[in-house]
Write a protein that holds these residues in place. Structure first.
Motif, short mmCIF file in Angstrom:
data_model
loop_
_atom_site.label_atom_id
_atom_site.label_comp_id
_atom_site.label_asym_id
_atom_site.label_seq_id
_atom_site.Cartn_x
_atom_site.Cartn_y
_atom_site.Cartn_z
N PRO A 1 0.66 -1.25 0.27
CA PRO A 1 0.08 -0.02 -0.09
C PRO A 1 0.92 1.39 0.02
O PRO A 1 0.14 2.25 -0.48
N THR A 2 2.02 1.01 0.49
CA THR A 2 2.78 2.63 0.54
C THR A 2 3.47 2.65 -0.81
O THR A 2 4.28 3.67 -0.85
N ALA A 3 3.46 1.84 -1.67
CA ALA A 3 4.26 1.84 -3.24
C ALA A 3 5.65 2.30 -2.98
O ALA A 3 6.01 3.34 -3.37
N PRO A 4 6.14 1.21 -2.23
CA PRO A 4 7.81 1.70 -2.13
C PRO A 4 8.58 1.47 -3.55
O PRO A 4 7.82 0.94 -4.62
N LEU A 5 9.63 2.03 -3.66
CA LEU A 5 10.40 2.25 -5.01
C LEU A 5 11.05 0.73 -4.79
O LEU A 5 11.58 0.29 -6.18
N ARG A 6 11.46 0.20 -3.67
CA ARG A 6 12.23 -0.94 -3.73
C ARG A 6 11.38 -2.10 -3.32
O ARG A 6 10.51 -2.04 -2.48
N ILE A 7 11.63 -3.31 -4.23
CA ILE A 7 10.89 -4.36 -3.84
C ILE A 7 11.26 -5.11 -2.60
O ILE A 7 10.46 -5.56 -1.68
N THR A 8 12.64 -4.77 -2.38
CA THR A 8 13.19 -5.41 -1.15
C THR A 8 12.44 -4.71 0.40
O THR A 8 13.19 -5.04 1.27
N GLU A 9 12.01 -3.60 0.05
CA GLU A 9 11.29 -2.83 1.20
C GLU A 9 9.91 -3.35 1.30
O GLU A 9 9.20 -2.70 2.17
N THR A 10 9.26 -4.11 0.38
CA THR A 10 7.87 -4.28 0.77
C THR A 10 7.62 -5.22 2.00
O THR A 10 8.64 -6.14 2.06
N ALA A 11 6.51 -5.12 2.53
CA ALA A 11 6.30 -6.21 3.54
C ALA A 11 6.26 -7.72 3.40
O ALA A 11 6.85 -8.36 3.79
N TRP A 12 5.87 -7.96 1.95
CA TRP A 12 5.77 -9.25 1.46
C TRP A 12 7.18 -9.97 1.37
O TRP A 12 7.51 -11.02 1.63
N PHE A 13 8.15 -8.93 0.62
CA PHE A 13 9.58 -9.31 0.55
C PHE A 13 10.10 -9.76 1.88
O PHE A 13 10.83 -10.84 2.27
N LYS A 14 10.08 -8.90 3.03
CA LYS A 14 10.37 -9.10 4.31
C LYS A 14 9.83 -10.41 4.90
O LYS A 14 10.50 -11.15 5.51
N HIS A 15 8.61 -10.70 4.74
CA HIS A 15 8.04 -11.82 5.38
C HIS A 15 8.58 -13.01 4.51
O HIS A 15 8.66 -13.85 5.26
N LYS A 16 8.40 -13.21 3.61
CA LYS A 16 8.99 -14.30 2.62
C LYS A 16 10.39 -14.55 3.12
O LYS A 16 11.05 -15.80 2.95
N HIS A 17 11.31 -13.70 3.54
CA HIS A 17 12.66 -13.90 3.76
C HIS A 17 13.02 -13.83 5.22
O HIS A 17 14.10 -13.65 5.66
N ARG A 18 12.05 -13.88 6.12
CA ARG A 18 12.14 -13.58 7.62
C ARG A 18 13.13 -14.75 7.98
O ARG A 18 13.65 -14.28 9.08
N GLU A 19 13.23 -16.08 7.58
CA GLU A 19 13.85 -17.00 8.04
C GLU A 19 15.57 -17.04 7.65
O GLU A 19 16.26 -17.68 8.49
N LEU A 20 15.81 -16.03 6.73
CA LEU A 20 17.18 -15.84 6.37
C LEU A 20 17.90 -15.12 7.63
O LEU A 20 17.61 -14.25 7.79
N ALA A 21 19.26 -15.83 7.98
CA ALA A 21 20.24 -14.86 8.84
C ALA A 21 20.46 -13.61 8.05
O ALA A 21 20.90 -13.79 7.05
#
Ligand code: HEC
Ligand code: HEC
Length: 161
Positions: A105-125
């Motif tokens: 919803p915040t229309a970020p410029l970066r894919i890596t700043e989207t909530a879904w990106f952080k969620h999908k990669h939350r288990e990576l150290a």
């Protein structure tokens, strides 16, 4: 004749409604639309793939792509300017095939700043992103072996040592 037509119409409408509901949604995710459409765009591939992976249109919502394409002269510290014609063609490709899969919803410029990106990669150290062979979260292809085809399936992830 009229009744036959309305019967056919009802059947057609019924089947699209059924398709829209049929299982493409799970876990809040709409997988109905591919990240990269089968009909790709050569100009996009060439221009947006010259410095980094050509990020597939389905990775950001339309509003993000409008912002990215409106600021190419100051693009993350680089000048990625295009002619107005090229900009129009690539913008249309990105916006028309933008994500309906994840909401950002915040229309970020970066894919890596989207909530879904952080969620999908939350288990990576956190240290994994800093490895020499990874070079940061935006380097999708370091781990997603099919990234250039828009394939981010977790079965085809290989994290470099
Ligand atoms: C002149 C080099 C260059 C070109 C050409 C270029 N980019 Fe970039 N782009 C960059 C740099 C540098 C970054 C920042 C990378 C980083 O922080 O890891 C970036 C980052 C991005 C990101 C954010 C990635 C993330 O999630 O962190 C997006 C989206 C993006 N570019 C889209 C595009 C599009 C669309 C085009 C084609 C119109 C394009 N880029 C062309 C240099 C370029
Ligand atoms: C350091 C390696 C690494 C990098 C770099 C990386 N990913 Fe991932 N990604 C993973 C791993 C590992 C998973 C699987 C997570 C899990 O299942 O717990 C994943 C999962 C995903 C998923 C979910 C797949 C599914 O089937 O649900 C998507 C989508 C995704 N990544 C997209 C991206 C994009 C886009 C980029 C670049 C902007 C990126 N990733 C960069 C390692 C990485």
């Amino acid at each position: 004749m009229k009744t036959l037509l309305s019967l056919l119409l009802a059947l057609a409408l019924g089947s699209t409604a059924a398709q829209a509901e049929s299982g493409n949604k799970y876990g809040g995710e709409d997988r109905g639309k591919p990240v990269l459409p089968s009909q790709s765009n050569n100009l996009w591939k060439q221009e947006c793939g010259s410095c980094h992976l050509a990020f597939a249109p389905g990775l950001l919502p339309a509003e993000s792509w409008r912002k990215v394409m409106g600021g190419l002269d100051k693009h993350f510290g680089a000048d990625a300017s295009l002619s107005p014609e090229e900009n129009r063609e690539i913008s249309a490709f990105l916006v028309n095939n933008a994500s309906n899969r994840w909401r950002a919803p915040t229309a970020p410029l970066r894919i890596t700043e989207t909530a879904w990106f952080k969620h999908k990669h939350r288990e990576l150290a956190p240290g994994v992103w800093k490895r020499a062979a990874v070079k940061g979260p935006a380097n999708c292809a370091a781990c997603h072996t099919g990234a250039d085809r828009g394939d981010f399936n977790e079965d085809r992830v290989r994290i470099p040592r």
